[in-house]
Structure formats: structure tokens, C-alpha cells
Design an enzyme around this catalytic site. Structure first.
Site, PDB file in Angstrom:
ATOM      1  N   GLU A   1       0.829  -1.216   0.000  1.00 42.28           N
ATOM      2  CA  GLU A   1       0.000   0.000   0.000  1.00 42.28           C
ATOM      3  C   GLU A   1       0.863   1.265   0.000  1.00 42.28           C
ATOM      4  O   GLU A   1       0.710   2.123   0.869  1.00 42.28           O
ATOM      5  CB  GLU A   1      -0.884   0.026   1.256  1.00 42.28           C
ATOM      6  CG  GLU A   1      -1.742  -1.194   1.481  1.00 42.28           C
ATOM      7  CD  GLU A   1      -2.362  -1.236   2.882  1.00 42.28           C
ATOM      8  OE1 GLU A   1      -2.016  -0.385   3.725  1.00 42.28           O
ATOM      9  OE2 GLU A   1      -3.189  -2.128   3.130  1.00 42.28           O
ATOM     10  N   PRO A   2       1.778   1.418  -0.930  1.00 46.00           N
ATOM     11  CA  PRO A   2       2.660   2.585  -0.887  1.00 46.00           C
ATOM     12  C   PRO A   2       1.944   3.868  -1.315  1.00 46.00           C
ATOM     13  O   PRO A   2       1.190   3.863  -2.286  1.00 46.00           O
ATOM     14  CB  PRO A   2       3.754   2.242  -1.903  1.00 46.00           C
ATOM     15  CG  PRO A   2       3.074   1.355  -2.895  1.00 46.00           C
ATOM     16  CD  PRO A   2       2.063   0.553  -2.094  1.00 46.00           C
TER      17      PRO A   2
ATOM     18  N   CYS B   1      -1.715  33.692  10.322  1.00 46.03           N
ATOM     19  CA  CYS B   1      -1.491  34.278  11.646  1.00 46.03           C
ATOM     20  C   CYS B   1      -1.213  33.221  12.703  1.00 46.03           C
ATOM     21  O   CYS B   1      -2.026  32.992  13.612  1.00 46.03           O
ATOM     22  CB  CYS B   1      -2.706  35.104  12.033  1.00 46.03           C
ATOM     23  SG  CYS B   1      -3.022  36.356  10.802  1.00 46.03           S
TER      24      CYS B   1
HETATM   25  N1  LLP Z   1      -1.553   2.082   4.365  1.00 48.71           N
HETATM   26  C1  LLP Z   1      -2.071   2.568   5.500  1.00 48.71           C
HETATM   27  C2  LLP Z   1      -2.974   1.748   6.291  1.00 48.71           C
HETATM   28  C3  LLP Z   1      -1.715   3.864   5.913  1.00 48.71           C
HETATM   29  O1  LLP Z   1      -2.204   4.329   7.054  1.00 48.71           O
HETATM   30  C4  LLP Z   1      -0.827   4.641   5.129  1.00 48.71           C
HETATM   31  C5  LLP Z   1      -0.456   5.982   5.527  1.00 48.71           C
HETATM   32  C6  LLP Z   1      -0.344   4.088   3.928  1.00 48.71           C
HETATM   33  C7  LLP Z   1      -0.715   2.802   3.581  1.00 48.71           C
HETATM   34  C8  LLP Z   1       0.595   4.822   3.021  1.00 48.71           C
HETATM   35  O2  LLP Z   1       1.804   5.091   3.676  1.00 48.71           O
HETATM   36  P1  LLP Z   1       3.037   5.748   2.885  1.00 48.71           P
HETATM   37  O3  LLP Z   1       3.502   4.744   1.873  1.00 48.71           O
HETATM   38  O4  LLP Z   1       2.553   6.992   2.243  1.00 48.71           O
HETATM   39  O5  LLP Z   1       4.027   6.004   3.933  1.00 48.71           O
HETATM   40  N2  LLP Z   1       0.628  12.775   6.668  1.00 48.71           N
HETATM   41  C9  LLP Z   1       1.848  12.080   7.019  1.00 48.71           C
HETATM   42  C10 LLP Z   1       1.823  10.641   6.620  1.00 48.71           C
HETATM   43  C11 LLP Z   1       0.626   9.886   7.169  1.00 48.71           C
HETATM   44  C12 LLP Z   1       0.581   8.470   6.697  1.00 48.71           C
HETATM   45  C13 LLP Z   1      -0.733   7.885   7.025  1.00 48.71           C
HETATM   46  N3  LLP Z   1      -0.885   6.536   6.601  1.00 48.71           N
HETATM   47  C14 LLP Z   1       3.027  12.804   6.418  1.00 48.71           C
HETATM   48  O6  LLP Z   1       2.820  13.838   5.770  1.00 48.71           O
HETATM   49  O7  LLP Z   1       4.184  12.406   6.603  1.00 48.71           O
END
Ligand code: LLP
Length: 429
Positions: free
Chosen positions: A287-288, A356
Site C-alpha cells: 500500500e505505498p 497568523c
Molecule cells: N496504508 C495505510 C494503512 C496507511 O495508514 C498509510 C499511511 C499508507 C498505507 C501509506 O503510507 P506511505 O507509503 O505513504 O508512507 N501525513 C503524514 C503521513 C501519514 C501516513 C498515514 N498513513 C506525512 O505527511 O508524513
């Protein structure tokens, strides 16, 4: 003319200087600012494809489904691009499911994650025919069973297991420790699987796990895998058959000097360990999010004012925390590039927005040579940028453009101020 040193963008070669001007593919950023205004999210189609290609290499010859964690960037144009390349999608809401359908994605390649699924979202996902629900609690299992039974359908389920490993990343984006709200504690998982087996309207298809985000080491994944294999052994002994193992997302990107994990290296290591433990036939799901889009986008912004002070130099730009929240929320580092580097006196600048809040900053202590009106590119803004934007301070959200060679596609129009309060009503006089 003195030549000015130009930095190397983290998004190279899709973001690169040509004749001293930062380009996205074949388009010069000053042209984009002139035509579309700022702040402006700018994506590169070639960079999106190159990021996908790294996963395609991992897929080659394997039973691996890559479900794009679309929370990272859910613009329809980006979803469509990944759908065409063969991606599935990891969704966390009924809204995200609607986007997948609008973008022409295949529902049969959708995994539905998230701790708080509502009944209407379950109904929509059942009707769409998603690949599976990644269920995070026994209470959710019971609700899903009720909803599926009432609809006369069978819900495919995978339980999201919390393996209690430390992903060695920022605490706000680590999800696989036992103190996090996510998943079912691994010790409780066998019991939850027995419940899933016994409830009507459910069919067990997988085991799921996601330990965190911006992970740059292999070991947390393999530590989690070892625990999951232990669970697979228990389930096998219980006569519960598992078709796929979902190892989540979380692969990090380069913001500054990180060395990202190669998807193929990770998948090869996972597959080898599964094979060694007698699970050669199990399918894999990933799930990237970030690693597919993060370095395919930047946020273009313009310097409104320079404000020197005894303590600090500030560059006040037209983008703010409402456009890119990551620095404020996580103390996150994003590279800042001058679009047309100039010669002259450098200063250490804090790049801040007009909102702000003292927390409204995009970058701190950056050595830059600046003049009022200069354009800056905030790097690595393709993931968790626009999707986390708000309208705080009644600031309309930025436009998004996607560059393909020398073509520029507006993939989201700039919001208008009028639209921000169009749904509001005043009390009668
Ligand atoms: N699968 C699940 C269940 C997740 O909760 C997430 C991300 C992903 C896949 C994808 O993860 P990734 O490959 O993008 O690392 N807003 C934060 C990141 C929050 C991630 C939430 N879950 C940031 O800006 O660093």
C-alpha cells in the site's frame, strides 16, 4: 556575467535547472507562475511513471498487487495515471472510493483500510466489490458482518494486525506500536480470526499490517514479517486459509539526504523469508503512498516580502501552512530551491507564510540569496501536500498542474474565495 551555482533538486532528473532556470520536464517554472499564479502545486508525469516503474520491477514475476495509498495525493489525474499503469488502490473512506470510481480505477483491486469505517461506507464498498476490507477491531468485524448480511453479500476480510515493532520514524506517522490506535494486537489476532470465521457474511482472505510511514530501513519490515509468519502458523493450525499478506506502505523518500528503500529489494527479502517458512504460495499486497508521488511534485511560491531582523531573516511567501502542513505538523524538512538562482549576499532565512500563527513556516535556516518577487520551489510536496491543505484564514486552496513533456494540464483549478463561503448562511434579519 558571473555564473551562479545551482543546487541539485531531489526530484532530478524530472525537476532540473536548464540555463539557470528550474524546469519541470520541459516547462520553465516562471512560465507556470505567470500563467497559473502561485502558490501552485506542480507535478511531473514522467516522475510519477518512474516511481511506478520501481514497483513494476518488484511486481515482475510475482503475485504482488500494488495498491496506491491514495491518501498521499488523491487528484483524479494521478489516480487515473496509476490505474492505467495497473495499480490498485488503498482507500480509507467512502470519499476515496468515489474518487477511485470517478477516475476509472478497478474496484476489484481496492483494499479498504481505516479504523472508523461507517456503515454507509461498508455498503458502498460491498456494492463496488472491493478486494477486501482491512478490519481493525472486533467491533468493526461485527458491524461488517451485520451490514454484509443485511445486504445479502459476503465481505472479504483481512485483519490489520499491529505487530508492535518500532518503524524508527516520526512518532506522528508510526502506526505499528502497541500504543497506537491502529490494528489488532498480534496476541489478540487468532481470536479475532476465529470470530471472523464464525460470523455470517464474512470471508477471510488475508492478513494486513502497516507499521508507519517514511521508513528508510528494511529491518522494521522484516521484524514485523517474522511476527506475521508466527500468526500465519497459528491460523494454519486453526484451519484458516490466508490468500494474501498485505505488508502495508511506508517506504520513505529523499527529502534531504535519506537513502530510500528500493521496493524490489524489500519485496525480494519478504518473499524469500516467506518461502523459507513454507509460504511460497501466498499472494502479496502493498500500500505505498508517499514513495509513488512525494518527489513527483513541488509547491511553487513567490516571495512577497523580505523582512530582516536582528535575530532572523524572514522570507514571507504566498504559500502557507494551509497549503503545506507538514513542516508545521511534523517539523518536516522540505528542500527550498530558488527558481532562478541569483548572485549576491546570502542570508539564513526562515521561509514563512502569511497565516497568523507562529507555527506557519515552510522551512527554517536556509541559506538563500533572495529578492522580493523571487519564485521558490518547495520540494517533495507531491505526497501529503494538497490533500492536507485547508482554507484556514479564508485562503483559497492552490491550483494543481501536471506537466507532461512540454504540455501543461490543469488538474485542479484554483479555488475561488467566493466558493469558500458559498455553502454558508446568515441568520434571518
Ligand atoms: N496504508 C495505510 C494503512 C496507511 O495508514 C498509510 C499511511 C499508507 C498505507 C501509506 O503510507 P506511505 O507509503 O505513504 O508512507 N501525513 C503524514 C503521513 C501519514 C501516513 C498515514 N498513513 C506525512 O505527511 O508524513
Amino acid at each position: 556575467m558571473t555564473s551562479v551555482a545551482v543546487p541539485t533538486p531531489v526530484g532530478a532528473p524530472f525537476f532540473a535547472y536548464r540555463d539557470g532556470v528550474l524546469h519541470v520536464e520541459d516547462v520553465a517554472l516562471p512560465e507556470l507562475a505567470a500563467r497559473h499564479g502561485s502558490p501552485l502545486y506542480v507535478y511531473s508525469r514522467a516522475a510519477l511513471r518512474a516511481a511506478w516503474q520501481r514497483y513494476a520491477e518488484a511486481i515482475e514475476g510475482r503475485d504482488l498487487l500494488v495498491c496506491y495509498g491514495m491518501k498521499a495525493n488523491s487528484n483524479l489525474a494521478i489516480l487515473r495515471e496509476f490505474a492505467r499503469l495497473g495499480a490498485g488502490f488503498d482507500i480509507v473512506s467512502g470519499g476515496e472510493l468515489a474518487r477511485v470510481i470517478a477516475a476509472g480505477g478497478e474496484s476489484g483491486k481496492v483494499v479498504f483500510s481505516g479504523v472508523g469505517k461507517q456503515a454507509w461506507e461498508m455498503r458502498a464498498a460491498l456494492a463496488a466489490g472491493v478486494l477486501c476490507f482491512n478490519v481493525e477491531s472486533q467491533a468493526e468485524l461485527r458491524r461488517l458482518s451485520d451490514v454484509a448480511t443485511a445486504e445479502g453479500r459476503v465481505a472479504p476480510v483481512s485483519l490489520r494486525v499491529n505487530p508492535d515493532v518500532d518503524p524508527k520514524t516520526h512518532p506522528y506517522i508510526s502506526t505499528g506500536l502497541k500504543e497506537n490506535k491502529f490494528g489488532i494486537a498480534i496476541a489478540d489476532a487468532p481470536e479475532a480470526y476465529r470470530l471472523a470465521r464464525d460470523l455470517p457474511g464474512l470471508r477471510i482472505v488475508g492478513v494486513d499490517c502497516h507499521i508507519g510511514s517514511q521508513i528508510t530501513e528494511m529491518s522494521p519490515y522484516l521484524d514485523a514479517l517474522d511476527k506475521l509468519i508466527g500468526l500465519l502458523d497459528t491460523l494454519r493450525a486453526d484451519g484458516i486459509r490466508i490468500h494474501h499478506l498485505d505488508i502495508g506502505g511506508g517506504l520513505g523518500i529523499r527529502y534531504q539526504d535519506e537513502t530510500p528503500l528500493a521496493p524490489k529489494a524489500l519485496v525480494d527479502a519478504v518473499a524469500a523469508r516467506l518461502q523459507a517458512r513454507g509460504y511460497a504460495d501466498i499472494g502479496l499486497v502493498m500500500e505505498p503512498g508517499r514513495s509513488l508521488v512525494g518527489n513527483a511534485g513541488l509547491l511553487l511560491t513567490q516571495v512577497e516580502y523580505l523582512k530582516p531582523s536582528d535575530a532572523k531573516h524572514f522570507a514571507i511567501v504566498d504559500a502557507a501552512m494551509n497549503d503545506l502542513l507538514r513542516p508545521t505538523l511534523y517539523d518536516a524538512y522540505h528542500g527550498v530551491l530558488p527558481v532562478v538562482p541569483r548572485a549576491g549576499q546570502t542570508h539564513l532565512y526562515d521561509v514563512v507564510g502569511p497565516v497568523c500563527e507562529s507555527g506557519d513556516w515552510l522551512a527554517k535556516d536556509r541559506e538563500l540569496t533572495l529578492a522580493q518577487g523571487d519564485l521558490l520551489a518547495i520540494e517533495s510536496a507531491g505526497a501529503y501536500g494538497m490533500v492536507m491543505a485547508s482554507q484556514y484564514n479564508t485562503r483559497a486552496r492552490a491550483a494543481e498542474v501536471l506537466v507532461d513533456g512540454h504540455h501543461v494540464h490543469v488538474v485542479r483549478e484554483r479555488e475561488t474565495v467566493a466558493a469558500l463561503f458559498a455553502g454558508e448562511a446568515m441568520l434571518p434579519d
